[in-house]
Design an enzyme around this catalytic site. Structure first.
Site, PDB file in Angstrom:
ATOM      1  N   LYS A  13       0.831  -1.220   0.000  1.00  0.00           N
ATOM      2  CA  LYS A  13       0.000   0.000   0.000  1.00  0.00           C
ATOM      3  C   LYS A  13       0.862   1.264   0.000  1.00  0.00           C
ATOM      4  CE  LYS A  13      -2.054  -1.092   3.872  1.00  0.00           C
ATOM      5  NZ  LYS A  13      -1.387  -2.381   4.128  1.00  0.00           N
ATOM      6  N   ARG A  89      -9.861   0.093   8.864  1.00  0.00           N
ATOM      7  CA  ARG A  89      -9.347  -1.247   9.136  1.00  0.00           C
ATOM      8  C   ARG A  89     -10.340  -2.062   9.957  1.00  0.00           C
ATOM      9  NH1 ARG A  89      -3.369   0.128   9.261  1.00  0.00           N
ATOM     10  NH2 ARG A  89      -2.285  -1.724   8.573  1.00  0.00           N
ATOM     11  N   ARG A 128      11.706  -5.206   5.035  1.00  0.00           N
ATOM     12  CA  ARG A 128      11.362  -3.791   4.775  1.00  0.00           C
ATOM     13  C   ARG A 128      12.349  -2.866   5.492  1.00  0.00           C
ATOM     14  NH1 ARG A 128       5.300  -1.717   5.407  1.00  0.00           N
ATOM     15  NH2 ARG A 128       5.418  -2.592   7.506  1.00  0.00           N
ATOM     16  N   ARG A 157      11.123  -1.219  11.010  1.00  0.00           N
ATOM     17  CA  ARG A 157      10.046  -0.941  11.952  1.00  0.00           C
ATOM     18  C   ARG A 157      10.023  -1.971  13.080  1.00  0.00           C
ATOM     19  NH1 ARG A 157       4.683   0.287   8.500  1.00  0.00           N
ATOM     20  NH2 ARG A 157       3.794  -0.913  10.217  1.00  0.00           N
ATOM     21  N   ARG A 168      -0.362  -9.102  13.563  1.00  0.00           N
ATOM     22  CA  ARG A 168      -0.910  -8.081  12.652  1.00  0.00           C
ATOM     23  C   ARG A 168      -1.662  -8.734  11.503  1.00  0.00           C
ATOM     24  NH1 ARG A 168       4.179  -5.144  10.881  1.00  0.00           N
ATOM     25  NH2 ARG A 168       2.825  -3.889   9.571  1.00  0.00           N
TER      26      ARG A 168
HETATM   27  P1  ADP Z   1       2.184  -1.829   3.223  1.00  0.00           P
HETATM   28  O1  ADP Z   1       2.173  -0.322   3.195  1.00  0.00           O
HETATM   29  O2  ADP Z   1       0.987  -2.426   2.520  1.00  0.00           O
HETATM   30  O3  ADP Z   1       2.362  -2.406   4.600  1.00  0.00           O
HETATM   31  P2  ADP Z   1       4.764  -1.593   1.843  1.00  0.00           P
HETATM   32  O4  ADP Z   1       4.443  -0.756   0.666  1.00  0.00           O
HETATM   33  O5  ADP Z   1       5.497  -0.939   2.977  1.00  0.00           O
HETATM   34  O6  ADP Z   1       3.424  -2.347   2.387  1.00  0.00           O
HETATM   35  O7  ADP Z   1       5.576  -2.871   1.333  1.00  0.00           O
HETATM   36  C1  ADP Z   1       6.072  -3.856   2.251  1.00  0.00           C
HETATM   37  C2  ADP Z   1       7.465  -4.321   1.815  1.00  0.00           C
HETATM   38  O8  ADP Z   1       7.347  -5.073   0.607  1.00  0.00           O
HETATM   39  C3  ADP Z   1       8.438  -3.187   1.519  1.00  0.00           C
HETATM   40  O9  ADP Z   1       9.728  -3.575   1.912  1.00  0.00           O
HETATM   41  C4  ADP Z   1       8.335  -3.007  -0.009  1.00  0.00           C
HETATM   42  O10 ADP Z   1       9.564  -2.514  -0.567  1.00  0.00           O
HETATM   43  C5  ADP Z   1       8.080  -4.437  -0.464  1.00  0.00           C
HETATM   44  N1  ADP Z   1       7.187  -4.503  -1.638  1.00  0.00           N
HETATM   45  C6  ADP Z   1       6.161  -3.671  -1.954  1.00  0.00           C
HETATM   46  N2  ADP Z   1       5.557  -4.054  -3.101  1.00  0.00           N
HETATM   47  C7  ADP Z   1       6.221  -5.188  -3.502  1.00  0.00           C
HETATM   48  C8  ADP Z   1       6.088  -6.081  -4.641  1.00  0.00           C
HETATM   49  N3  ADP Z   1       5.140  -5.873  -5.564  1.00  0.00           N
HETATM   50  N4  ADP Z   1       6.946  -7.121  -4.725  1.00  0.00           N
HETATM   51  C9  ADP Z   1       7.907  -7.333  -3.777  1.00  0.00           C
HETATM   52  N5  ADP Z   1       8.092  -6.529  -2.701  1.00  0.00           N
HETATM   53  C10 ADP Z   1       7.269  -5.475  -2.570  1.00  0.00           C
HETATM   54  P1  AMP Z   2       0.616   0.428   9.042  1.00  0.00           P
HETATM   55  O1  AMP Z   2       1.692   1.459   8.935  1.00  0.00           O
HETATM   56  O2  AMP Z   2      -0.576   0.740   8.194  1.00  0.00           O
HETATM   57  O3  AMP Z   2       1.131  -0.971   8.836  1.00  0.00           O
HETATM   58  O4  AMP Z   2       0.080   0.500  10.551  1.00  0.00           O
HETATM   59  C1  AMP Z   2       0.935   0.210  11.647  1.00  0.00           C
HETATM   60  C2  AMP Z   2       0.113  -0.014  12.895  1.00  0.00           C
HETATM   61  O5  AMP Z   2      -0.601   1.197  13.250  1.00  0.00           O
HETATM   62  C3  AMP Z   2      -0.990  -1.078  12.793  1.00  0.00           C
HETATM   63  O6  AMP Z   2      -0.492  -2.390  13.032  1.00  0.00           O
HETATM   64  C4  AMP Z   2      -1.967  -0.632  13.893  1.00  0.00           C
HETATM   65  O7  AMP Z   2      -1.502  -0.978  15.178  1.00  0.00           O
HETATM   66  C5  AMP Z   2      -1.888   0.894  13.765  1.00  0.00           C
HETATM   67  N1  AMP Z   2      -2.911   1.385  12.811  1.00  0.00           N
HETATM   68  C6  AMP Z   2      -2.690   1.938  11.580  1.00  0.00           C
HETATM   69  N2  AMP Z   2      -3.860   2.250  10.985  1.00  0.00           N
HETATM   70  C7  AMP Z   2      -4.842   1.864  11.852  1.00  0.00           C
HETATM   71  C8  AMP Z   2      -6.262   1.861  11.805  1.00  0.00           C
HETATM   72  N3  AMP Z   2      -6.928   2.326  10.738  1.00  0.00           N
HETATM   73  N4  AMP Z   2      -6.938   1.401  12.893  1.00  0.00           N
HETATM   74  C9  AMP Z   2      -6.292   0.928  13.966  1.00  0.00           C
HETATM   75  N5  AMP Z   2      -4.966   0.863  14.064  1.00  0.00           N
HETATM   76  C10 AMP Z   2      -4.233   1.317  13.016  1.00  0.00           C
END
Ligand code: ADP
Ligand code: AMP
Length: 213
Positions: A13, A89, A128, A157, A168
């Site tokens: 995302k 969420r 990541r 993270r 999660r």
């Molecule tokens: P989200 O915001 O949904 O938690 P991220 O965009 O942070 O996910 O992506 C999670 C990890 O996967 C990051 O390290 C990113 O670089 C990697 N990633 C994102 N899209 C892809 C993909 N299409 N293929 C492989 N790795 C990806």
């Molecule tokens: P994310 O960066 O989207 O992976 O979110 C990291 C963490 O923040 C999640 O695991 C939750 O603990 C909290 N969080 C983010 N968005 C929400 C949401 N919409 N509702 C509740 N908790 C959230």
């Protein structure tokens, strides 16, 4: 344009959101980023959020709905539109968002759902890395920073460690389905195949948004 991007943790995302906001000039609202900023500044809300985030649980709806409502009322949203990332969420957050948008006179144009095989997510999250200065997200193997990069310029993270990731994923899998059904009922959802190269995913996302526009 008023868009949501949905998908399990690690679906991509944030990666796709960065490309979307750059291409379409809309405002990116990530609740995860907002909580991390509050945690960094050690605000009361940040301390509360941390107690949930560290365990892989969701921050309570009242808190999350409140920060999103405040953010959506800021002037850039009316001017540029928005892309909400990581919210809603829970189904109650989806209802709260409906209410907030109607109060603000805004309408949702579409939901981009990045579909991924959950098996691939632990590997994505454990690799990541985030650039300390710009906040840009990379992956050690799948999307490494260009050239010879210095690992000290990046962080991982806290909640990306395997124990927290498992919780999660469980939480998000169980809560996510009714939200998608809610938006499918309004014919707003486009499903995107997320198990592809990042650029190919973006190509599909762009096609979807260009159809929505
Ligand atoms: P989200 O915001 O949904 O938690 P991220 O965009 O942070 O996910 O992506 C999670 C990890 O996967 C990051 O390290 C990113 O670089 C990697 N990633 C994102 N899209 C892809 C993909 N299409 N293929 C492989 N790795 C990806
Ligand atoms: P994310 O960066 O989207 O992976 O979110 C990291 C963490 O923040 C999640 O695991 C939750 O603990 C909290 N969080 C983010 N968005 C929400 C949401 N919409 N509702 C509740 N908790 C959230």
């Amino acid at each position: 344009m008023h868009l949501l991007i949905m998908g399990l943790p690690g679906a991509g995302k944030g990666t796709q959101a960065a490309k979307i906001v750059e291409t379409y000039g809309i405002s990116h609202i990530s609740t995860g980023d907002m909580f991390r900023a509050a945690m960094k500044n050690e605000t009361e809300m940040g301390k509360l959020a941390k107690s949930y985030i560290d365990k892989g649980e969701l921050v309570p709806d009242e808190v999350t709905n409140g920060i999103v409502k405040e953010r959506l009322a800021e002037p850039d949203i009316k001017e540029k539109g928005f892309l909400l990332d990581g919210y809603p969420r829970t189904i109650d957050q989806a209802y709260a968002l409906d209410q907030t948008l109607s109060e603000l006179g805004l309408q949702l144009d579409g939901v981009i759902n990045i579909d991924v095989d959950p098996e691939s997510l632990v590997e994505r999250l454990s690799g990541r890395i985030i650039h300390k200065e710009t906040g840009e997200t990379f992956h050690k193997v799948f999307n490494p920073p260009a050239g010879d990069y210095n690992e000290d310029d990046y962080y991982q993270r806290e909640d990306d460690k395997p124990e927290t990731v498992k919780r999660r994923l469980d939480v998000n899998i169980s809560q996510g389905q009714p939200i998608l059904e809610h938006y499918r009922g309004q014919d707003l959802v486009t499903d995107i195949e997320g198990n592809q190269e990042i650029d190919q995913v973006f190509k599909d996302v762009k096609e979807a948004i260009d159809r929505i526009k």
